[in-house]
Structure formats: C-alpha cells, structure tokens
Design a protein around this motif. Structure first.
Motif, PDB file in Angstrom:
ATOM      1  N   GLY A   1       0.779  -1.268   0.189  1.00 55.60           N
ATOM      2  CA  GLY A   1       0.081  -0.030  -0.080  1.00 55.60           C
ATOM      3  C   GLY A   1       0.747   1.316   0.015  1.00 55.60           C
ATOM      4  O   GLY A   1       0.185   2.424   0.203  1.00 55.60           O
TER       5      GLY A   1
ATOM      6  N   THR B   1       1.242   7.037  -2.326  1.00 56.78           N
ATOM      7  CA  THR B   1       0.017   7.112  -1.628  1.00 56.78           C
ATOM      8  C   THR B   1       0.064   7.766  -0.335  1.00 56.78           C
ATOM      9  O   THR B   1       1.277   8.057  -0.019  1.00 56.78           O
ATOM     10  CB  THR B   1      -0.453   5.491  -1.428  1.00 56.78           C
ATOM     11  OG1 THR B   1       0.292   4.824  -0.693  1.00 56.78           O
ATOM     12  CG2 THR B   1      -0.736   4.493  -2.659  1.00 56.78           C
TER      13      THR B   1
ATOM     14  N   ARG C   1      -0.460   6.474   2.367  1.00 56.78           N
ATOM     15  CA  ARG C   1       0.149   5.490   3.409  1.00 56.78           C
ATOM     16  C   ARG C   1       1.817   5.685   2.948  1.00 56.78           C
ATOM     17  O   ARG C   1       2.539   5.625   4.057  1.00 56.78           O
ATOM     18  CB  ARG C   1      -0.187   3.874   3.103  1.00 56.78           C
ATOM     19  CG  ARG C   1       0.344   2.912   4.203  1.00 56.78           C
ATOM     20  CD  ARG C   1      -0.236   1.779   3.959  1.00 56.78           C
ATOM     21  NE  ARG C   1       0.106   0.668   4.918  1.00 56.78           N
ATOM     22  CZ  ARG C   1      -0.199  -0.608   4.854  1.00 56.78           C
ATOM     23  NH1 ARG C   1      -1.157  -0.955   4.285  1.00 56.78           N
ATOM     24  NH2 ARG C   1       0.239  -1.166   5.995  1.00 56.78           N
TER      25      ARG C   1
END
Length: 82
Positions: free
Chosen positions: A45, A64, A66
């Motif tokens: 992720g 992202t 994350r």
C-alpha cells in the motif's frame, strides 16, 4: 533503504506520480529492479502502479497516503538517530 529511495523520488515531483522508466533513471536503478520493487511496495500500500492515461504502454507509479506517512516516519527516525 530501497523503499526510502523510491518514496523520496516520488515525493518531490508534481502529482507524486512518475513513469517507471523515469523513476529508475532518477534513483539509478535498472528498470526491472524498480518494477519488481514497486510491485512489492504496491502490495504493502505504499505506492500504486497504473497504466498511463496518456499512453497505455507506460506504467506510472504514484505515492499513496500510506507511502507519504511511511516517508515522514522514516524522516523522523533519521532525524532522531542523527
């Protein structure tokens, strides 16, 4: 460290998105190494890998939320260890 190299490179470009071949050149890795590594990062992720809207033959890597948080945490950890 390899994650940090990829995340840092993506964090400094507009849109937090880069073609995989450009990313490889930016961090000095072979394209195949980048491809394999970002696939593993995507599974965790940290980045997203998608085909380019402009050219469906090109893969783009995007940082992202994350991944941004992981980069910030790594930066804090580096600052505390210095």
């Amino acid at each position: 460290m390899p994650d940090y190299d990829v995340l840092t490179a993506l964090s400094v470009v507009d849109g937090r998105r880069m073609q995989i071949t450009v990313l490889a050149a930016q961090i000095g890795w072979e394209r195949s190494r980048v491809s394999h590594h970002v696939r593993r990062m995507s599974a965790r992720g940290l980045v997203a890998c998608d085909l380019s809207a402009a050219d469906r033959r090109v893969t783009e890597v995007t940082l992202t939320g994350r991944g941004r948080r992981a980069l910030e945490e790594a930066g804090l950890a580096r600052a505390h260890s210095a």
